[in-house]
Design a protein around this motif. Structure first.
Motif, short mmCIF file in Angstrom:
data_model
loop_
_atom_site.label_atom_id
_atom_site.label_comp_id
_atom_site.label_asym_id
_atom_site.label_seq_id
_atom_site.Cartn_x
_atom_site.Cartn_y
_atom_site.Cartn_z
N THR A 27 2.73 35.15 96.72
CA THR A 27 3.99 34.57 96.35
C THR A 27 4.19 33.06 96.48
O THR A 27 5.35 32.61 96.89
N PHE A 28 3.16 32.30 96.30
CA PHE A 28 3.03 30.94 96.46
C PHE A 28 4.21 30.33 95.58
O PHE A 28 4.77 29.38 95.90
N ASN A 29 4.14 30.83 94.13
CA ASN A 29 5.27 30.27 93.41
C ASN A 29 6.67 30.28 93.70
O ASN A 29 7.48 29.95 92.76
N SER A 30 6.84 31.14 94.90
CA SER A 30 8.24 31.43 95.19
C SER A 30 8.74 30.18 96.45
O SER A 30 9.86 30.25 96.77
N TYR A 31 7.59 29.60 96.48
CA TYR A 31 8.08 28.42 97.72
C TYR A 31 8.03 27.10 97.12
O TYR A 31 7.33 26.71 96.39
N PHE A 46 8.81 12.54 106.19
CA PHE A 46 8.44 13.11 104.81
C PHE A 46 7.69 12.21 104.05
O PHE A 46 7.90 11.19 103.98
N VAL A 47 6.84 12.75 103.03
CA VAL A 47 6.27 12.16 102.15
C VAL A 47 6.45 12.44 100.71
O VAL A 47 6.86 11.70 99.96
N ALA A 48 6.33 13.75 100.40
CA ALA A 48 6.55 14.33 99.12
C ALA A 48 7.11 15.45 99.00
O ALA A 48 6.35 16.50 100.03
N ALA A 49 7.75 16.29 98.13
CA ALA A 49 7.96 17.55 97.87
C ALA A 49 8.17 17.88 96.43
O ALA A 49 8.40 16.99 95.69
N ILE A 50 7.67 19.23 96.16
CA ILE A 50 7.85 19.82 95.00
C ILE A 50 8.53 21.00 95.08
O ILE A 50 8.15 22.06 95.72
N ARG A 51 9.60 21.34 94.21
CA ARG A 51 10.13 22.82 94.24
C ARG A 51 9.57 23.67 93.04
O ARG A 51 8.64 23.37 92.34
N ARG A 52 10.02 24.98 93.08
CA ARG A 52 9.41 25.77 92.13
C ARG A 52 9.51 25.64 90.74
O ARG A 52 8.70 25.65 89.82
N SER A 53 10.88 24.89 90.65
CA SER A 53 11.21 24.33 89.36
C SER A 53 10.22 23.06 88.55
O SER A 53 10.49 22.86 87.52
N GLY A 54 9.63 22.69 89.69
CA GLY A 54 8.84 21.42 89.48
C GLY A 54 9.47 20.00 89.68
O GLY A 54 8.79 19.02 89.56
N ASP A 55 10.74 20.21 89.95
CA ASP A 55 11.24 18.97 90.65
C ASP A 55 10.49 18.29 91.59
O ASP A 55 9.88 19.14 92.72
N VAL A 56 10.31 16.95 91.83
CA VAL A 56 9.53 16.29 92.86
C VAL A 56 10.44 15.32 93.30
O VAL A 56 11.23 14.54 92.72
N THR A 57 10.26 14.94 94.61
CA THR A 57 10.71 13.76 95.15
C THR A 57 9.68 13.02 96.21
O THR A 57 8.79 13.61 96.58
N ALA A 95 3.73 22.00 104.00
CA ALA A 95 4.55 22.83 104.41
C ALA A 95 5.02 23.65 103.51
O ALA A 95 5.36 23.16 102.23
N ALA A 96 5.82 24.61 103.48
CA ALA A 96 6.39 25.74 102.59
C ALA A 96 7.81 26.17 102.91
O ALA A 96 7.90 26.41 104.10
N GLY A 97 8.56 26.42 102.26
CA GLY A 97 9.90 26.90 102.50
C GLY A 97 10.56 27.48 101.11
O GLY A 97 10.10 27.26 100.11
N GLN A 98 11.54 28.50 101.34
CA GLN A 98 12.39 29.07 100.49
C GLN A 98 13.53 28.72 100.25
O GLN A 98 14.22 28.37 101.35
N GLY A 99 14.27 28.58 99.27
CA GLY A 99 15.78 28.32 99.19
C GLY A 99 15.85 27.17 99.28
O GLY A 99 17.06 26.47 99.79
N VAL A 100 15.09 26.14 99.03
CA VAL A 100 15.10 24.82 99.18
C VAL A 100 15.80 24.11 98.13
O VAL A 100 15.31 24.31 96.73
N ILE A 101 17.00 23.30 98.36
CA ILE A 101 17.74 22.72 97.09
C ILE A 101 17.33 21.60 96.99
O ILE A 101 16.66 20.88 98.01
N ARG A 102 17.67 20.77 95.88
CA ARG A 102 17.30 19.42 95.64
C ARG A 102 17.62 18.39 96.95
O ARG A 102 17.09 17.60 97.26
N THR A 103 18.87 18.72 97.41
CA THR A 103 19.41 17.62 98.22
C THR A 103 18.52 18.06 99.90
O THR A 103 19.00 16.99 100.65
#
Length: 124
Positions: A27-31, A46-57, A95-103
Motif C-alpha cells: 500500500t506504498f502508494n496510499s501514503y 522537515f526537509v521534503a515531502a511528496i503526497r500521493r498526488s505528486g505534490d511536493v514541498t 516517514a510515511a503518513g496517510q490522510g496528509v493534506i497540503r497544509t
C-alpha cells in the motif's frame, strides 16, 4: 508499513548523494512520504515531502538543491541531494503518513511511520 532508509555517507561540500527509503507492504502508494533530518542537540526538522498526488514541498534551506521523488512500483522513496553543504550534515529519516493534506505536509505529526535513519556527513 516498515521503512528502511539507506544511501547516506561521507561526501565533500559541493558533492551529491541519493538517499533511498524502501517500504514494505503493498500500500506504498496510499501514503504521503517525507524526509526529515536531525543533528545532535537539535530538534528534528522537515526537509521534503511528496503526497500521493505528486505534490511536493521543500524546506527553504534545501530548495533548488534537493529533489524528492517516489517510485510506487518499487515501493521506494528517494531524495537526491546536490550541492551539499556542511550544514546538511545530519541523520536523515524517512516517514510515511496517510490522510496528509497540503497544509500539513511539513509537520512531523502527519507521519505515523518512521525509518531508522541514515547518516549524511558533508565535509568542508
Amino acid at each position: 508499513v516498515q521503512l528502511q532508509a539507506s544511501g547516506g555517507g561521507l561526501v565533500q561540500a559541493g558533492g551529491s548523494l541519493r538517499l533511498s527509503c524502501a517500504a514494505s507492504g503493498r500500500t506504498f502508494n496510499s501514503y504521503a512520504m517525507g524526509w526529515f533530518r536531525q543533528t545532535p542537540g537539535k530538534e528534528r526538522e522537515f526537509v521534503a515531502a511528496i503526497r500521493r498526488s505528486g505534490d511536493v514541498t521543500y524546506a527553504d534551506s534545501v530548495k533548488g538543491r534537493f529533489t524528492i521523488s517516489r517510485d510506487n512500483a518499487k515501493n521506494t522513496l528517494y531524495l537526491r541531494m546536490n550541492n551539499l553543504k556542511p550544514e546538511d550534515t545530519a541523520v536523515y529519516y524517512c516517514a510515511a503518513g496517510q490522510g496528509v493534506i497540503r497544509t500539513t505536509m511539513r509537520s512531523q505529526a502527519s507521519y505515523a511511520y518512521w525509518g531508522q535513519g541514515t547518516q549524511v556527513t558533508v565535509s568542508s
